[in-house]
Design an enzyme around this catalytic site. Structure first.
Site, PDB file in Angstrom:
ATOM      1  N   GLU A  64      -2.575   1.396 -12.473  1.00 22.83           N
ATOM      2  CA  GLU A  64      -2.252  -0.004 -12.147  1.00 22.83           C
ATOM      3  C   GLU A  64      -2.356  -0.875 -13.393  1.00 22.83           C
ATOM      4  OE1 GLU A  64      -0.838  -0.070  -9.415  1.00 22.83           O
ATOM      5  OE2 GLU A  64      -1.699   1.776  -8.616  1.00 22.83           O
ATOM      6  N   ALA A 112      -2.887   1.743  -4.450  1.00 20.38           N
ATOM      7  CA  ALA A 112      -3.220   0.457  -5.051  1.00 20.38           C
ATOM      8  C   ALA A 112      -1.933  -0.268  -5.426  1.00 20.38           C
ATOM      9  CB  ALA A 112      -4.074   0.654  -6.297  1.00 20.38           C
TER      10      ALA A 112
END
Ligand code: B3K
Ligand code: ZN
Length: 853
Positions: free
Chosen positions: A296, A260
């Site tokens: 993230e 990600a």
């Protein structure tokens, strides 16, 4: 063609120009995408140098300064603009071809949607720019595209305008008030299903949360959304960090090189780390999603608000953010099991990297292709270095350090030195020696000797540290090592439980007043990323497994018991003696199966006997053929002697809906199949009754040890059921890739033509080829070299298609030094074959040349 050149940390210079604002105006159209980039440029200082911008693989249409055309030069990935102005507006118009971009860097298409990936140096594939992390600009982005095909137009920050334009087009305009480096820029345009929610922050601000997934997948987005909300709450409670923008978006795409990407306010995710429901995702998938969503999100402070000065400092944000996501998972779930997973990554993968040709410090000093440095060293050893600081400073000292770090550096691009300085200044603890961890590559070894004097009742541990030379040539000075120990008495009582401060090359630690010689549990909790050399006796290890206070220490002791037995049997085989297993080892494992008070997830970890791959990492050189025989023998001895206990667990725990219970039951099922292939019927039964992917997959994986009619049948059934679900088909491809059978490679080759496989999709490539090379140890290392050849053919094909993925899956091939000379030669031959490829990417060039030195 000239050879790719390395860049060096020591050559870092501040940027000659600053770009404070940039307006990007994208016209997305199938045939051609046009981008008008308008920047405010300011000269730093009094120099008269030209403005040099980076750009890769883009067509330049025009360049103007303050609306006037200017002279410019182009050379090898650079645009050079001569001007004497000190402040000006620069406009660059470029044409892009996202449809043809298979590298998945810059602007590309994933299943009909436009998306971007700019870290590390992908923004230069979008426009010419000062594409370096210490240039922070304010972005305004206008996107125009066909309304029907691309109803969602997304970029970083807040939506400030949107509407229809002519010819069925529409537009959206986004403004991000936080200055950011180009690598955090993102754009997405496509048609998605949207899951919406909200989060109220500690200062009562309402944040809009959105998760975008491919049409038809809305019901698989809930776990990611829940994970996001947990992450936001956790970062407030543990680190006192609040989210800053009013909106947080996650977009899941099927074509993605990594897990990600933390783009400001607009994360782009690999579908693997978003989509889940219990039919199609395993317990491990659920855990992975929670941890990557957290990772993230945590980057918003550690990476985005405070970013890296240059890419050599990558661990500044990655090591720290991995540490934070590990803590998040540990606070939410089992701390011991999370720690065991982190230790396995270190010992199985990072130690291998550190003893191979790509060895580098967590802050590398030279780099040819930055994408090659998103490594287990920078990420996971980086996290261990942060964890050691946490151990030395304690939670409160560490949190003071974090607070000071943000107070000093919010909005800046800084170095690892700045981070350590904040930790030191806030805690008053001297970290001067500790900082060597940032510049020294290689895994330090700690030799431990124990001595007990019954007259003086003194127990002494003598510790000696050394770090082997590494190809990067970094200095090896004594490191500051927090060395966690427990001393246990013969009755199982804990006498000492503390962290030793080990700073010299050789150091003695005395423990007075001990009436009997204690049993030492050393390097508990893997308190430093080092190799421990201590000759434990079987008796000591069994004692630690029973009595250590630390669950991680119990697990470590079980691994040591199992491994010791294998190394001893390899020696017996080499001396042509019969193999043998100490009954106390079998009893220790049986004791775990019978234990009433152990956490089931921990039991499962202990019974997941060390893989061949992880055994290989324990020694410098390995006799692979005997390792295979010895490992099979020891596994069989343990399993066969525990058959009744295993059966009881598999039967009694069947159908209980709990992840830890499933983990334990499934590891027992796999062991039973080693004992007797007739137990295949148990696996078949489990497959047919399974109500979740964890149990279905575990049944198939237990059957993956040998070919059988049941295996064939169930694999076909699975294929039929999931053919249209790519993420699940990845699991099926992975089962083929780990099939321990002589025909494995032929089957894998035939799967290249299967509709579920594509060389263009990194998830598919990793499942079929990456997993084979990394996990199917004995098929990959076949004597005839067919395993190496298979991998090399795929790498050569991927060299042009997707260099990043090619360079990632090559890892097992460059780590050849551990094997016998015949295998080494076969591996070297394949590496040489790669070197002859035309237009070899920088990514592969760097790894292959380092391996062949
Ligand atoms: N920062 C990204 C990784 C970018 C990879 C570039 N090749 C994901 C992460 O660590 O969160
Ligand atoms: Zn990261």
């Amino acid at each position: 063609m000239s050879q790719p050149q390395a860049k060096f940390l020591k050559d870092y210079q501040k940027p000659l120009f600053q770009i404070s604002h940039i307006d990007l105006d994208f016209s997305l159209a199938q045939a051609q995408t046009q981008l008008i980039a308008t920047s405010k440029v300011i000269r730093h200082g009094t120099h008269s140098d030209a403005l040099v911008l980076a750009g890769d693989d883009i067509e330049l249409l025009s360049v103007t300064i303050d609306n006037q055309s200017v002279d410019y030069m182009q050379r090898d990935g650079e645009l050079i603009i001569e001007t004497s102005l000190n402040a000006f507006e620069l406009q660059i118009i470029t044409k892009l071809d996202p449809e043809a971009n298979t590298s998945l860097e810059g602007l590309y298409m994933s299943d009909g949607a436009y998306c971007t990936q700019c870290e590390a140096e992908g923004f230069r594939r979008i426009t010419y720019f000062l594409d370096r992390p210490d240039v922070l600009a304010i972005y305004t982005v206008r996107i125009e595209a066909d309304k029907q095909a691309f109803p969602f137009l997304l970029s970083n920050g807040n939506l400030v305008d949107s509407g229809d334009s002519n010819d069925g087009l529409h537009f959206a305009k986004w403004h991000d008030p936080f200055p950011k480096p180009a690598y955090l820029f993102a754009l997405v345009a496509g048609d998605f299903d949207l899951l919406e929610d909200s989060f109220t922050t500690c200062s009562q601000r309402d944040i809009k949360l959105q998760v975008f997934v491919d049409k038809g997948n809305l019901n698989k987005a809930h776990h990611a959304m829940a994970s996001l909300k947990k992450s936001m709450a956790w970062d407030e409670s543990r680190f006192n960090l609040e989210y800053d923008l009013d909106i947080y978006m996650i977009v899941a795409v099927d074509f993605f090189n990594m897990g990600a990407m933390e783009n400001k306010g607009l994360n782009v995710f690999n579908t693997k780390f978003v989509l889940a429901d219990k039919d199609s995702a395993t317990d491990d998938d659920y855990h992975g999603i929670e941890s990557v969503v957290g990772h993230e999100y945590f980057h918003n402070w550690t990476g985005n608000r405070v970013t890296c000065r240059d890419w050599f400092q990558l661990s500044l944000k990655e090591g720290l953010t991995v540490f934070r996501d590990q803590e998040f998972s540990s606070d939410l779930g089992s701390r011991a099991v999370n720690r065991i997973h982190a230790i396995k990554v270190m010992k199985n993968q990072q130690f291998a990297e550190d003893s191979g040709p790509m060895a580098h410090p967590i802050r590398p000093e030279s780099v040819i292709e930055m994408n090659n440095f998103y490594t287990v060293t920078v990420y996971n050893k980086g996290a261990e270095v942060i964890r050691m600081m946490h151990t030395l400073l304690g939670e409160s000292g560490f949190q003071k350090g974090m607070a000071l770090y943000f107070e000093r550096h919010d909005g800046e691009a800084v170095t690892c030195d700045d981070f350590v300085a904040a930790m030191q200044d806030a805690s008053g603890i001297d970290l001067a020696q500790f900082k060597r961890w940032y510049s020294q590559a290689g895994t330090p070894q700690i030799d431990v000797q124990e001595e007990y004097n019954s007259e003086t009742q003194c127990y002494t541990l003598t510790l000696l540290q050394s770090t082997p030379d590494t190809p990067d040539g970094s200095a090896k000075l004594p490191l500051h090592i927090p060395f966690d120990i427990e001393l246990i008495d013969v009755a199982g009582q804990s006498i000492v439980n503390k962290v030793l401060d080990f700073t010299q090359e050789k150091q003695q630690f005395n423990f007075e007043g001990l009436e009997q010689k204690p049993i030492p549990s050393l390097l508990q909790n893997f308190s430093a990323p080092v190799k421990l050399n201590f000759e434990y006796s079987v008796e000591q290890l069994v004692h630690i497994m029973r009595f250590a206070q630390s669950e991680v220490a119990k697990w470590e002791a079980s691994v040591a018991l199992f491994s010791q037995s294998i190394w001893q049997n390899i020696e017996r085989l080499q001396a042509q003696q019969a193999m043998f297993i100490d009954p106390r080892i079998v009893d220790a494992f049986k004791g775990v199966l019978l234990a009433q008070d152990l956490d089931k997830a921990l039991m499962a970890e202990i019974l997941t006997l060390a893989s061949a791959g992880s055994l290989i990492e324990q020694n410098d050189i390995v006799d692979l053929d005997n390792l295979k025989i010895a490992r099979e023998f020891v596994v069989l001895e343990i399993a066969a002697n525990c058959e009744d206990e295993l059966l009881v667990i598999v039967r009694e725990l069947a159908g209980i809906d709990d992840a830890a219970t499933r983990a334990l039951k499934n590891v027992c099922l796999a062991l039973l199949l080693k004992v007797d292939s007739n137990y295949a019927s148990l696996a078949e039964q489990q497959y047919n009754n399974a109500e979740n992917m964890t149990d279905s997959l575990a049944a198939l994986s237990a059957l993956n040890g040998e070919s059988s009619a049941i295996r064939e049948q169930l694999m076909a059934k699975f294929e039929q059921k999931w053919l249209k679900t790519p993420l699940v088909m990845d699991k099926w491809l992975g089962l083929h890739a780990t099939f321990t059978n002589d025909n494995c490679i032929d089957k894998l080759k035939s799967l290249f033509d299967h509709e579920a496989f594509s060389f263009n999709n990194p998830n598919r490539v990793r499942s079929l080829i990456g997993i084979f090379a990394a996990a199917n140890t004995f098929e990959f290392h076949r004597h005839d070299g067919l395993g190496y050849q298979f991998l090399t053919d795929a790498i050569i094909k991927l060299n042009t298609l997707n260099p990043q993925v090619a360079a990632r899956i090559i890892t097992p091939l460059i780590q050849f030094k551990k094997f016998d000379l015949a295998r080494q030669q076969l591996m070297i031959n394949e590496l040489n074959r790669i070197l002859t490829v035309d237009n070899l990417s920088k990514d592969l060039y760097e790894k292959v040349t380092k391996a062949l030195v």
